[in-house]
Design a protein around this motif. Structure first.
Motif, PDB file in Angstrom:
ATOM      1  N   VAL A  18       0.830  -1.202   0.000  1.00 38.94           N
ATOM      2  CA  VAL A  18       0.000   0.000   0.000  1.00 38.94           C
ATOM      3  C   VAL A  18       0.868   1.258   0.000  1.00 38.94           C
ATOM      4  CG1 VAL A  18      -1.670   1.328   1.363  1.00 38.94           C
ATOM      5  CG2 VAL A  18      -2.006  -1.113   1.012  1.00 38.94           C
ATOM      6  N   THR A  19       1.960   1.237   0.733  1.00 37.08           N
ATOM      7  CA  THR A  19       2.858   2.393   0.758  1.00 37.08           C
ATOM      8  C   THR A  19       3.468   2.649  -0.611  1.00 37.08           C
ATOM      9  OG1 THR A  19       3.375   2.008   3.077  1.00 37.08           O
ATOM     10  CG2 THR A  19       4.910   3.362   1.834  1.00 37.08           C
ATOM     11  N   VAL A  20       3.942   1.598  -1.261  1.00 38.81           N
ATOM     12  CA  VAL A  20       4.531   1.758  -2.593  1.00 38.81           C
ATOM     13  C   VAL A  20       3.470   2.233  -3.589  1.00 38.81           C
ATOM     14  CG1 VAL A  20       5.572   0.483  -4.515  1.00 38.81           C
ATOM     15  CG2 VAL A  20       6.407   0.145  -2.198  1.00 38.81           C
ATOM     16  N   ALA A  21       2.250   1.704  -3.482  1.00 36.18           N
ATOM     17  CA  ALA A  21       1.166   2.120  -4.377  1.00 36.18           C
ATOM     18  C   ALA A  21       0.800   3.589  -4.162  1.00 36.18           C
ATOM     19  CB  ALA A  21      -0.056   1.239  -4.165  1.00 36.18           C
ATOM     20  N   MET A  22       0.746   4.017  -2.905  1.00 33.27           N
ATOM     21  CA  MET A  22       0.402   5.416  -2.617  1.00 33.27           C
ATOM     22  C   MET A  22       1.474   6.365  -3.139  1.00 33.27           C
ATOM     23  SD  MET A  22      -2.451   5.934  -0.855  1.00 33.27           S
ATOM     24  CE  MET A  22      -2.117   7.371   0.102  1.00 33.27           C
ATOM     25  N   VAL A  23       2.727   6.024  -2.925  1.00 32.62           N
ATOM     26  CA  VAL A  23       3.817   6.867  -3.423  1.00 32.62           C
ATOM     27  C   VAL A  23       3.796   6.900  -4.949  1.00 32.62           C
ATOM     28  CG1 VAL A  23       6.328   7.063  -3.572  1.00 32.62           C
ATOM     29  CG2 VAL A  23       5.247   6.610  -1.379  1.00 32.62           C
ATOM     30  N   GLY A  24       3.538   5.761  -5.565  1.00 33.47           N
ATOM     31  CA  GLY A  24       3.459   5.702  -7.020  1.00 33.47           C
ATOM     32  C   GLY A  24       2.319   6.536  -7.573  1.00 33.47           C
ATOM     33  N   LEU A  25       1.146   6.446  -6.957  1.00 30.20           N
ATOM     34  CA  LEU A  25       0.009   7.253  -7.411  1.00 30.20           C
ATOM     35  C   LEU A  25       0.279   8.742  -7.257  1.00 30.20           C
ATOM     36  CD1 LEU A  25      -3.182   5.385  -6.163  1.00 30.20           C
ATOM     37  CD2 LEU A  25      -2.598   5.972  -8.514  1.00 30.20           C
ATOM     38  N   PHE A  26       0.842   9.115  -6.124  1.00 28.87           N
ATOM     39  CA  PHE A  26       1.122  10.529  -5.898  1.00 28.87           C
ATOM     40  C   PHE A  26       2.160  11.040  -6.897  1.00 28.87           C
ATOM     41  CE2 PHE A  26       2.618  14.294  -3.629  1.00 28.87           C
ATOM     42  CZ  PHE A  26       1.413  14.842  -3.239  1.00 28.87           C
ATOM     43  N   THR A  27       3.159  10.205  -7.174  1.00 31.10           N
ATOM     44  CA  THR A  27       4.174  10.572  -8.156  1.00 31.10           C
ATOM     45  C   THR A  27       3.569  10.725  -9.543  1.00 31.10           C
ATOM     46  OG1 THR A  27       5.848   9.425  -6.863  1.00 31.10           O
ATOM     47  CG2 THR A  27       6.378   9.874  -9.161  1.00 31.10           C
ATOM     48  N   LEU A  28       2.685   9.792  -9.919  1.00 34.33           N
ATOM     49  CA  LEU A  28       2.000   9.921 -11.213  1.00 34.33           C
ATOM     50  C   LEU A  28       1.174  11.207 -11.283  1.00 34.33           C
ATOM     51  CD1 LEU A  28       0.765   6.303 -11.973  1.00 34.33           C
ATOM     52  CD2 LEU A  28       2.464   7.635 -13.227  1.00 34.33           C
ATOM     53  N   GLY A  29       0.551  11.570 -10.182  1.00 31.29           N
ATOM     54  CA  GLY A  29      -0.202  12.814 -10.161  1.00 31.29           C
ATOM     55  C   GLY A  29       0.681  14.037 -10.354  1.00 31.29           C
ATOM     56  N   ILE A  30       1.823  14.051  -9.691  1.00 33.56           N
ATOM     57  CA  ILE A  30       2.746  15.176  -9.830  1.00 33.56           C
ATOM     58  C   ILE A  30       3.304  15.243 -11.255  1.00 33.56           C
ATOM     59  CG2 ILE A  30       4.993  16.070  -9.107  1.00 33.56           C
ATOM     60  CD1 ILE A  30       4.310  15.108  -6.293  1.00 33.56           C
ATOM     61  N   VAL A  31       3.689  14.082 -11.791  1.00 35.70           N
ATOM     62  CA  VAL A  31       4.209  14.047 -13.159  1.00 35.70           C
ATOM     63  C   VAL A  31       3.131  14.471 -14.150  1.00 35.70           C
ATOM     64  CG1 VAL A  31       5.037  12.489 -14.971  1.00 35.70           C
ATOM     65  CG2 VAL A  31       6.005  12.370 -12.692  1.00 35.70           C
ATOM     66  N   GLY A  32       1.908  14.031 -13.917  1.00 34.79           N
ATOM     67  CA  GLY A  32       0.804  14.410 -14.795  1.00 34.79           C
ATOM     68  C   GLY A  32       0.560  15.910 -14.801  1.00 34.79           C
ATOM     69  N   LEU A  33       0.627  16.523 -13.643  1.00 29.87           N
ATOM     70  CA  LEU A  33       0.429  17.978 -13.593  1.00 29.87           C
ATOM     71  C   LEU A  33       1.592  18.720 -14.231  1.00 29.87           C
ATOM     72  CD1 LEU A  33      -1.156  18.700 -10.111  1.00 29.87           C
ATOM     73  CD2 LEU A  33      -2.225  18.758 -12.349  1.00 29.87           C
ATOM     74  N   SER A  34       2.795  18.228 -14.063  1.00 30.17           N
ATOM     75  CA  SER A  34       3.934  18.913 -14.670  1.00 30.17           C
ATOM     76  C   SER A  34       3.945  18.722 -16.189  1.00 30.17           C
ATOM     77  CB  SER A  34       5.251  18.430 -14.071  1.00 30.17           C
ATOM     78  OG  SER A  34       5.485  17.088 -14.406  1.00 30.17           O
ATOM     79  N   LYS A  35       3.562  17.550 -16.667  1.00 29.86           N
ATOM     80  CA  LYS A  35       3.486  17.316 -18.109  1.00 29.86           C
ATOM     81  C   LYS A  35       2.320  18.086 -18.720  1.00 29.86           C
ATOM     82  CE  LYS A  35       6.364  13.679 -18.694  1.00 29.86           C
ATOM     83  NZ  LYS A  35       7.552  13.734 -19.436  1.00 29.86           N
ATOM     84  N   GLY A  36       1.236  18.215 -17.966  1.00 32.69           N
ATOM     85  CA  GLY A  36       0.071  18.929 -18.475  1.00 32.69           C
ATOM     86  C   GLY A  36       0.359  20.402 -18.705  1.00 32.69           C
TER      87      GLY A  36
END
Length: 72
Positions: A18-36
């Protein structure tokens, strides 16, 4: 004192996943906002931003569920 090692290992494994999944999701969100913000195409930018917000919403839902489990 008796330690249930199977239960301890189970809790450790679930916590790790769950910890790895949460960090991964949050990272994808940050990358998505920066790419957007970096792309200039209107359609893909909106889709990327929506995906990033979905990642953040899933993180918030997981945190809320964890708080619910602690309180209940």
């Amino acid at each position: 004192m008796h330690i249930d090692w199977a239960a301890l290992a189970s809790v450790f494994g679930v916590s790790l996943v769950v910890t790895v999944a949460m960090v991964g999701l949050f990272t994808l969100g940050i990358v998505g906002l920066s790419k957007g913000s970096a792309t200039s195409a209107g359609g893909s930018s909106a889709l990327t931003r929506t995906g990033a917000y979905a990642c953040f919403a899933l993180c918030a839902a997981a945190v809320a569920y964890g708080i619910y489990l602690i309180v209940a």
